[in-house]
Design a protein around this motif. Structure first.
Motif, PDB file in Angstrom:
ATOM      1  N   GLU A 110      17.983  57.600  40.782  1.00 36.88           N
ATOM      2  CA  GLU A 110      19.166  58.327  40.323  1.00 36.88           C
ATOM      3  C   GLU A 110      20.293  57.361  39.960  1.00 36.88           C
ATOM      4  O   GLU A 110      21.047  57.612  39.012  1.00 36.88           O
ATOM      5  CB  GLU A 110      19.636  59.321  41.390  1.00 36.88           C
ATOM      6  CG  GLU A 110      20.711  60.262  40.871  1.00 36.88           C
ATOM      7  CD  GLU A 110      20.935  61.473  41.747  1.00 36.88           C
ATOM      8  OE1 GLU A 110      21.430  62.487  41.241  1.00 36.88           O
ATOM      9  OE2 GLU A 110      20.623  61.391  42.949  1.00 36.88           O
ATOM     10  N   CYS A 126      26.021  63.110  40.525  1.00 34.80           N
ATOM     11  CA  CYS A 126      24.727  63.071  41.208  1.00 34.80           C
ATOM     12  C   CYS A 126      24.322  64.458  41.692  1.00 34.80           C
ATOM     13  O   CYS A 126      25.156  65.324  41.956  1.00 34.80           O
ATOM     14  CB  CYS A 126      24.739  62.061  42.351  1.00 34.80           C
ATOM     15  SG  CYS A 126      25.627  62.543  43.822  1.00 34.80           S
ATOM     16  N   SER A 127      23.028  64.669  41.824  1.00 34.15           N
ATOM     17  CA  SER A 127      22.482  65.995  42.103  1.00 34.15           C
ATOM     18  C   SER A 127      22.957  66.549  43.438  1.00 34.15           C
ATOM     19  O   SER A 127      23.255  67.738  43.550  1.00 34.15           O
ATOM     20  CB  SER A 127      20.951  65.941  42.065  1.00 34.15           C
ATOM     21  OG  SER A 127      20.454  64.973  42.976  1.00 34.15           O
TER      22      SER A 127
END
Length: 219
Positions: A110, A126-127
């Motif tokens: 990521e 970011c997720s």
């Protein structure tokens, strides 16, 4: 080739990120700094196109550094790399000119995607942060959503004519049919209808009728 500049007041963190990126094609770590001022001092002689930036640093912190970079080096992409996950910090950094925000707990894949994304001129979040913020928003909406009877009582009662129009709406009459039945204009009917929606804080006729039934205004 993306030229990366690392800015973090912990040398061990910089060492870890440098090692993480060392074997990646298309990436080169060209410089390091322990605070924003050191970064700004080095940039004239050490050009970079992506800065990985911590928030909590001495001398010149991440927010102030982002503001300076945005003003003085608008072509440099700023990727915030932090442990702080509160939306207030995220909003402040994006507002100051950051292009991405990622947690230090993110995995290598990521981080690499984040670097490439901001290097290409796009924003990145970011997720884990995105999902956490979504869950918080949904939970807040669910918690704050008032029950329909409470919402109606807060807005006050309908007038006699508004109640009459509400009942005709429930019977399925059109604006023209109501105007003819009540010997008034279609514009007047629409005005009353809009007033009813505003008073009950409903968005459409279906929601309005449902609310009216819970209040006992319809048979």
């Amino acid at each position: 080739m993306n030229r990366i500049f690392l800015v973090d007041d912990h040398a061990i963190v910089r060492d870890g990120i440098r090692a993480l990126l060392a074997q990646e094609p298309g990436l080169e770590v060209v410089g390091e700094a322990s605070n924003g001022q050191e970064l700004l001092d080095q940039l004239p002689t050490t050009p970079a196109n992506v800065v990985l930036l911590d928030i909590n640093m001495p001398v010149l912190d991440g927010l102030a550094t982002t503001q300076r970079l945005h003003a003085e080096y608008p072509d440099i992409k700023i990727l915030v790399l932090s442990m702080l996950n509160h939306e207030r910090y995220i909003g402040q950094l994006f507002g100051a000119g950051a292009h991405g925000y990622i947690l230090k707990s993110a995995d290598k894949g990521e981080i690499l995607i984040a670097i490439q994304t901001v290097a290409n001129g796009k924003q990145f979040l970011c997720s884990d942060l995105g999902l956490a913020m979504l869950h918080k928003v949904l939970a807040k909406e669910e918690h704050n959503e008032p029950s329909e009877p409470t919402e109606f009582k807060k807005t006050g009662q309908l007038t006699r004519r508004e109640t009459e129009i509400l009942r005709l709406l429930a019977e399925g009459l059109t604006t023209s049919e109501m105007a003819e039945k009540l010997f008034t204009s279609k514009r007047t009917i629409e005005t009353h209808r809009q007033n009813i929606l505003e008073k009950t804080q409903t968005k459409n006729t279906a929601a309005l009728i449902k609310l009216a039934m819970t209040q006992g205004l319809l048979d």
